[in-house]
Write a protein that holds these residues in place. Structure first.
Motif, PDB file in Angstrom:
ATOM      1  N   LEU A  59      79.450  36.827  98.840  1.00  0.00           N
ATOM      2  CA  LEU A  59      78.363  37.015  97.888  1.00  0.00           C
ATOM      3  C   LEU A  59      77.320  35.940  98.161  1.00  0.00           C
ATOM      4  O   LEU A  59      77.662  34.783  98.341  1.00  0.00           O
ATOM      5  N   ARG A  60      76.085  36.317  98.167  1.00  0.00           N
ATOM      6  CA  ARG A  60      75.027  35.333  98.365  1.00  0.00           C
ATOM      7  C   ARG A  60      74.572  34.819  97.001  1.00  0.00           C
ATOM      8  O   ARG A  60      74.188  35.587  96.137  1.00  0.00           O
ATOM      9  N   LEU A  61      74.661  33.505  96.831  1.00  0.00           N
ATOM     10  CA  LEU A  61      74.231  32.858  95.599  1.00  0.00           C
ATOM     11  C   LEU A  61      73.151  31.843  95.937  1.00  0.00           C
ATOM     12  O   LEU A  61      73.162  31.257  97.009  1.00  0.00           O
ATOM     13  N   SER A  62      72.249  31.625  95.026  1.00  0.00           N
ATOM     14  CA  SER A  62      71.218  30.618  95.231  1.00  0.00           C
ATOM     15  C   SER A  62      71.399  29.498  94.223  1.00  0.00           C
ATOM     16  O   SER A  62      72.236  29.588  93.324  1.00  0.00           O
ATOM     17  N   GLU A  63      70.588  28.456  94.358  1.00  0.00           N
ATOM     18  CA  GLU A  63      70.652  27.354  93.398  1.00  0.00           C
ATOM     19  C   GLU A  63      70.255  27.797  92.003  1.00  0.00           C
ATOM     20  O   GLU A  63      70.614  27.181  91.016  1.00  0.00           O
ATOM     21  N   ARG A  64      69.503  28.893  91.910  1.00  0.00           N
ATOM     22  CA  ARG A  64      69.066  29.388  90.603  1.00  0.00           C
ATOM     23  C   ARG A  64      70.103  30.295  89.952  1.00  0.00           C
ATOM     24  O   ARG A  64      69.967  30.659  88.793  1.00  0.00           O
ATOM     25  N   LYS A  89      89.217  37.143  82.165  1.00  0.00           N
ATOM     26  CA  LYS A  89      89.130  36.891  83.607  1.00  0.00           C
ATOM     27  C   LYS A  89      90.298  35.999  84.017  1.00  0.00           C
ATOM     28  O   LYS A  89      90.441  34.887  83.511  1.00  0.00           O
ATOM     29  N   PRO A  90      91.125  36.473  84.951  1.00  0.00           N
ATOM     30  CA  PRO A  90      92.355  35.763  85.303  1.00  0.00           C
ATOM     31  C   PRO A  90      92.178  34.714  86.402  1.00  0.00           C
ATOM     32  O   PRO A  90      93.046  34.522  87.232  1.00  0.00           O
ATOM     33  N   PHE A  91      91.039  34.059  86.424  1.00  0.00           N
ATOM     34  CA  PHE A  91      90.797  33.089  87.478  1.00  0.00           C
ATOM     35  C   PHE A  91      89.792  32.051  87.012  1.00  0.00           C
ATOM     36  O   PHE A  91      89.161  32.185  85.975  1.00  0.00           O
ATOM     37  N   VAL A  92      89.665  31.010  87.813  1.00  0.00           N
ATOM     38  CA  VAL A  92      88.658  29.980  87.614  1.00  0.00           C
ATOM     39  C   VAL A  92      87.862  29.897  88.907  1.00  0.00           C
ATOM     40  O   VAL A  92      88.433  29.972  89.995  1.00  0.00           O
ATOM     41  N   LEU A  93      86.555  29.775  88.811  1.00  0.00           N
ATOM     42  CA  LEU A  93      85.720  29.596  89.993  1.00  0.00           C
ATOM     43  C   LEU A  93      85.547  28.106  90.239  1.00  0.00           C
ATOM     44  O   LEU A  93      85.271  27.339  89.321  1.00  0.00           O
ATOM     45  N   THR A  94      85.732  27.697  91.490  1.00  0.00           N
ATOM     46  CA  THR A  94      85.595  26.291  91.852  1.00  0.00           C
ATOM     47  C   THR A  94      84.683  26.144  93.063  1.00  0.00           C
ATOM     48  O   THR A  94      84.566  27.057  93.878  1.00  0.00           O
ATOM     49  N   ARG A  95      84.051  24.994  93.173  1.00  0.00           N
ATOM     50  CA  ARG A  95      83.180  24.693  94.311  1.00  0.00           C
ATOM     51  C   ARG A  95      84.011  23.998  95.369  1.00  0.00           C
ATOM     52  O   ARG A  95      84.559  22.924  95.133  1.00  0.00           O
ATOM     53  N   THR A  96      84.119  24.606  96.540  1.00  0.00           N
ATOM     54  CA  THR A  96      84.933  24.042  97.610  1.00  0.00           C
ATOM     55  C   THR A  96      84.142  24.015  98.916  1.00  0.00           C
ATOM     56  O   THR A  96      83.076  24.613  99.020  1.00  0.00           O
ATOM     57  N   VAL A 123      83.185  25.910  88.180  1.00  0.00           N
ATOM     58  CA  VAL A 123      81.872  26.488  87.909  1.00  0.00           C
ATOM     59  C   VAL A 123      81.946  27.057  86.494  1.00  0.00           C
ATOM     60  O   VAL A 123      82.668  28.022  86.250  1.00  0.00           O
ATOM     61  N   PRO A 124      81.240  26.453  85.539  1.00  0.00           N
ATOM     62  CA  PRO A 124      81.332  26.927  84.164  1.00  0.00           C
ATOM     63  C   PRO A 124      80.697  28.299  83.980  1.00  0.00           C
ATOM     64  O   PRO A 124      79.731  28.642  84.663  1.00  0.00           O
ATOM     65  N   ASP A 125      81.254  29.085  83.083  1.00  0.00           N
ATOM     66  CA  ASP A 125      80.744  30.423  82.766  1.00  0.00           C
ATOM     67  C   ASP A 125      79.668  30.263  81.685  1.00  0.00           C
ATOM     68  O   ASP A 125      79.904  30.512  80.515  1.00  0.00           O
ATOM     69  N   ASN A 126      78.472  29.804  82.116  1.00  0.00           N
ATOM     70  CA  ASN A 126      77.401  29.568  81.158  1.00  0.00           C
ATOM     71  C   ASN A 126      76.049  29.980  81.746  1.00  0.00           C
ATOM     72  O   ASN A 126      75.989  30.484  82.865  1.00  0.00           O
ATOM     73  N   ASP A 127      74.991  29.755  80.997  1.00  0.00           N
ATOM     74  CA  ASP A 127      73.651  30.173  81.418  1.00  0.00           C
ATOM     75  C   ASP A 127      72.900  29.105  82.199  1.00  0.00           C
ATOM     76  O   ASP A 127      71.698  29.254  82.445  1.00  0.00           O
ATOM     77  N   LEU A 128      73.559  28.047  82.616  1.00  0.00           N
ATOM     78  CA  LEU A 128      72.907  27.002  83.398  1.00  0.00           C
ATOM     79  C   LEU A 128      73.010  27.307  84.888  1.00  0.00           C
ATOM     80  O   LEU A 128      74.039  27.814  85.351  1.00  0.00           O
ATOM     81  N   PRO A 129      71.976  26.992  85.661  1.00  0.00           N
ATOM     82  CA  PRO A 129      72.051  27.209  87.114  1.00  0.00           C
ATOM     83  C   PRO A 129      73.159  26.360  87.733  1.00  0.00           C
ATOM     84  O   PRO A 129      73.398  25.231  87.299  1.00  0.00           O
ATOM     85  N   ILE A 130      73.819  26.924  88.738  1.00  0.00           N
ATOM     86  CA  ILE A 130      74.885  26.183  89.423  1.00  0.00           C
ATOM     87  C   ILE A 130      74.276  24.971  90.122  1.00  0.00           C
ATOM     88  O   ILE A 130      74.770  23.875  90.017  1.00  0.00           O
ATOM     89  N   GLY A 131      73.205  25.186  90.871  1.00  0.00           N
ATOM     90  CA  GLY A 131      72.473  24.100  91.526  1.00  0.00           C
ATOM     91  C   GLY A 131      73.265  23.405  92.614  1.00  0.00           C
ATOM     92  O   GLY A 131      74.488  23.409  92.627  1.00  0.00           O
ATOM     93  N   GLY A 132      72.549  22.820  93.542  1.00  0.00           N
ATOM     94  CA  GLY A 132      73.164  22.017  94.591  1.00  0.00           C
ATOM     95  C   GLY A 132      73.980  22.782  95.610  1.00  0.00           C
ATOM     96  O   GLY A 132      74.783  22.199  96.327  1.00  0.00           O
ATOM     97  N   ILE A 133      73.807  24.094  95.714  1.00  0.00           N
ATOM     98  CA  ILE A 133      74.571  24.879  96.685  1.00  0.00           C
ATOM     99  C   ILE A 133      73.937  24.733  98.062  1.00  0.00           C
ATOM    100  O   ILE A 133      72.729  24.869  98.215  1.00  0.00           O
TER     101      ILE A 133
END
Length: 100
Positions: free
Chosen positions: A15-20, A45-52, A73-83
């Motif tokens: 999946l392509r994700l951006s900083e936004r 959701k039976p999982f947690v998303l992590t930055r690796t 990666v929190p399930d919220n409305d804030l940008p992930i950022g720093g990708i």
């Protein structure tokens, strides 16, 4: 089996994700791709998303001596950022859900 050793299973998902991209958008994109793999689990959701890193074995944000397997990666409305192009979002499955 070592429960602390990352293991790749199933088909890779790209999946392509951006900083936004927000945390909520990332969770929704991943869930839409994997929900057919977990029948009977439509709401929770039976999982947690992590930055690796691209290997999926360590966190892409923390120093190696912190022994972090991946910041959540929190399930919220804030940008992930720093990708960067070297980052990977890992899916850390809840073992109990997979054993059902």
């Amino acid at each position: 089996l070592n429960p602390w050793m990352p293991t790749v299973f199933g088909d890779p998902i790209l999946l392509r994700l951006s900083e936004r991209t927000t945390g909520k958008e990332a969770w929704e994109k991943v869930w839409s791709c994997v929900k057919q793999s977990v029948p009977g689990c439509e709401t929770e959701k039976p999982f947690v998303l992590t930055r690796t890193t691209s290997e999926g074995s360590v966190c892409s944000q923390c120093a190696w001596y912190e022994a972090c397997c991946g910041c959540v990666v929190p399930d919220n409305d804030l940008p992930i950022g720093g990708i960067t192009e070297w980052d990977t979002i890992g899916i850390d499955w809840d073992r109990e859900v997979l054993e059902k």
